[in-house]
Enzyme design. Structure first.
Site, short mmCIF file in Angstrom:
data_model
loop_
_atom_site.label_atom_id
_atom_site.label_comp_id
_atom_site.label_asym_id
_atom_site.label_seq_id
_atom_site.Cartn_x
_atom_site.Cartn_y
_atom_site.Cartn_z
N GLU A 94 6.12 -7.70 2.86
CA GLU A 94 6.00 -9.05 2.29
C GLU A 94 7.20 -9.42 1.42
OE1 GLU A 94 1.16 -8.93 1.67
OE2 GLU A 94 2.48 -9.26 -0.04
N CYS A 107 11.17 -12.52 -4.49
CA CYS A 107 10.61 -11.21 -4.84
C CYS A 107 10.60 -10.37 -3.56
CB CYS A 107 9.20 -11.43 -5.39
SG CYS A 107 8.36 -9.90 -5.77
N CYS A 114 3.41 2.30 -0.94
CA CYS A 114 4.00 2.89 -2.15
C CYS A 114 3.22 4.14 -2.53
CB CYS A 114 3.94 1.88 -3.30
SG CYS A 114 4.70 2.50 -4.81
N CYS A 118 -0.41 3.13 -8.82
CA CYS A 118 -0.91 2.39 -9.98
C CYS A 118 -2.30 1.85 -9.63
CB CYS A 118 0.02 1.23 -10.33
SG CYS A 118 1.70 1.76 -10.64
N CYS A 121 -2.94 -1.86 -8.47
CA CYS A 121 -2.05 -2.40 -7.44
C CYS A 121 -2.63 -2.26 -6.05
CB CYS A 121 -0.71 -1.68 -7.53
SG CYS A 121 0.39 -2.12 -6.20
N CYS A 343 0.27 -8.46 -4.38
CA CYS A 343 1.28 -7.90 -3.50
C CYS A 343 0.63 -6.97 -2.47
CB CYS A 343 2.25 -7.15 -4.38
SG CYS A 343 3.63 -6.56 -3.51
S1 SF4 Z 1 2.74 -1.51 -8.97
FE1 SF4 Z 1 2.20 -0.92 -6.87
S2 SF4 Z 1 4.10 -1.13 -5.71
FE2 SF4 Z 1 4.66 -1.08 -7.89
S3 SF4 Z 1 5.05 1.08 -8.34
FE3 SF4 Z 1 2.89 0.74 -8.85
S4 SF4 Z 1 1.80 1.31 -6.96
FE4 SF4 Z 1 3.95 1.02 -6.39
#
Ligand code: SF4
Length: 359
Positions: A94, A107, A114, A118, A121, A343
């Site tokens: 994206e 962005c 990933c 987190c 996220c 995201c």
């Molecule tokens: S916010 Fe999401 S994309 Fe960004 S580092 Fe943390 S887990 Fe990865």
């Protein structure tokens, strides 16, 4: 068969080396870069100031890649556009275009998925699939610019590495893309208009600042907590990159006008948004406050999340407490709440749709 060189994998010096190696005069590098990055063409036949013979030679030795648009959503609320691109191996990523009153910000993503994990996220739900290659990073900018019109009044001036992925975990490709973004002979963006947002991998932040070939751009760090226990809960990466060590590392980075470090703080109702949190955060930063800006981001709920968005009143109360510590604070009310705002959400939606079509 000899593999062709992907021209968007090369910084300007490497592009010069490539033309010299192919027995072409050095100035051809400038011409090729102009066609790729200024005119944003996607074929050698469009490079009309190169002779047919040179174009044929380039076709044999090199390739120009592009991204395939899978779908996009335009926010009726604020005009932001979320793009979903299909990569050559079928994965999707994206990119979001944010249209501010007097400038446009893009962005961009740096990884498919990933690994950082987190808790708040959406992108990390399926883990890391792979790093993006340099052309896949650069092409997000080129394709969106083409989409909205490659004219001076539509120019995208700002780029933030805040999409899917941890940019510093894809160090070499991110570094090369920054070189291409900031080189006047290539995309020519101002260093101050580019921000790399990291979850706070200490050794990679140090590596970037000690790397003379990494053009200096702005740094944003996802802090999201005011103490170690809270940060470890929200960001498992903090087990090995403690908040104390992270702040010590950031404090050591020499202050440079126009390059203040942005500390990002996703505000989550009942988790990290209390008055006590605001005071703790204020104290943590105030010893070096001129060096930092705080970006408060009210959490953007996504399907299946256990977290909630705080009320506007609570966000403003948090902001006011930080003011008492003379800290510069910006509240980033999320753009495009009427489209798949979190995201990775549009990507997930498309994958689900495809599954429905297949079954
Ligand atoms: S916010 Fe999401 S994309 Fe960004 S580092 Fe943390 S887990 Fe990865």
């Amino acid at each position: 068969m000899e593999t062709k060189t992907n021209l968007k994998n090369l910084n300007f010096k490497e592009l010069e080396d490539f033309v010299i190696k192919n027995n072409l005069p050095k100035f051809r590098a400038k011409q090729i870069a102009k066609w790729l990055y200024n005119k944003k063409v996607d074929s050698f036949d469009q490079m009309t100031d190169l002779s047919k013979a040179v174009r044929e030679q380039l076709k044999e030795k090199a390739e120009i890649t592009s991204l395939k648009l899978a779908t996009y959503e335009i926010s009726e609320e604020d005009g932001s556009i979320k793009f979903l691109w299909k990569l050559k191996d079928g994965h999707t990523i994206e990119t979001v275009l944010i249209q501010e009153r007097n400038h446009k910000t893009l962005c961009i993503s740096t990884q498919v998925g990933c690994a950082v994990g987190c808790k708040f996220c959406f992108t990390t739900k399926d883990g890391l699939i792979r790093n993006l290659e340099t052309p896949e990073i650069i092409d997000q900018y080129i394709e969106v610019q083409r989409f909205i019109g490659n004219t001076p009044e539509n120019r995208i001036s700002n780029v933030v590495y805040m999409g899917m992925g941890e940019p510093l975990a894809n160090y070499d490709n991110v570094k090369k893309s920054v070189q291409i973004f900031t080189d006047d002979k290539m995309l020519g963006l101002s260093n101050r208009k580019i921000t790399i947002s990291s979850s706070g991998i200490i050794h990679q932040i140090e590596k970037m600042y000690n790397d003379p070939d990494f053009p200096q751009v702005k740094l944003a760090v996802s802090l999201n907590a005011s103490n170690q226990k809270q940060r470890e809960y929200l960001m498992p990466i903090s087990q090995t990159n403690t908040i104390e060590d992270l702040m010590k590392t950031l404090d050591k980075i020499p202050f440079k006008q126009g390059f203040r470090i942005m500390l990002e703080y996703v505000l989550i109702k009942g988790v990290n948004d209390s008055e006590e949190d605001a005071h703790r955060l204020g104290k943590l930063i105030s010893r070096n406050r001129k060096k930092y800006k705080v970006n408060l981001i009210p959490f953007n709920p996504f399907p299946g999340t256990e977290f909630q968005r705080p009320t506007e009143k609570d966000v403003l109360r948090f902001e006011k407490i930080l003011w008492k510590y003379n800290i510069t604070v910006i509240v980033r009310w999320s753009k495009g709440k009427d489209i798949s705002a979190a995201c990775g959400q549009l990507r997930k939606k498309e994958i689900e749709n495809q599954k429905i079509m297949i079954t």
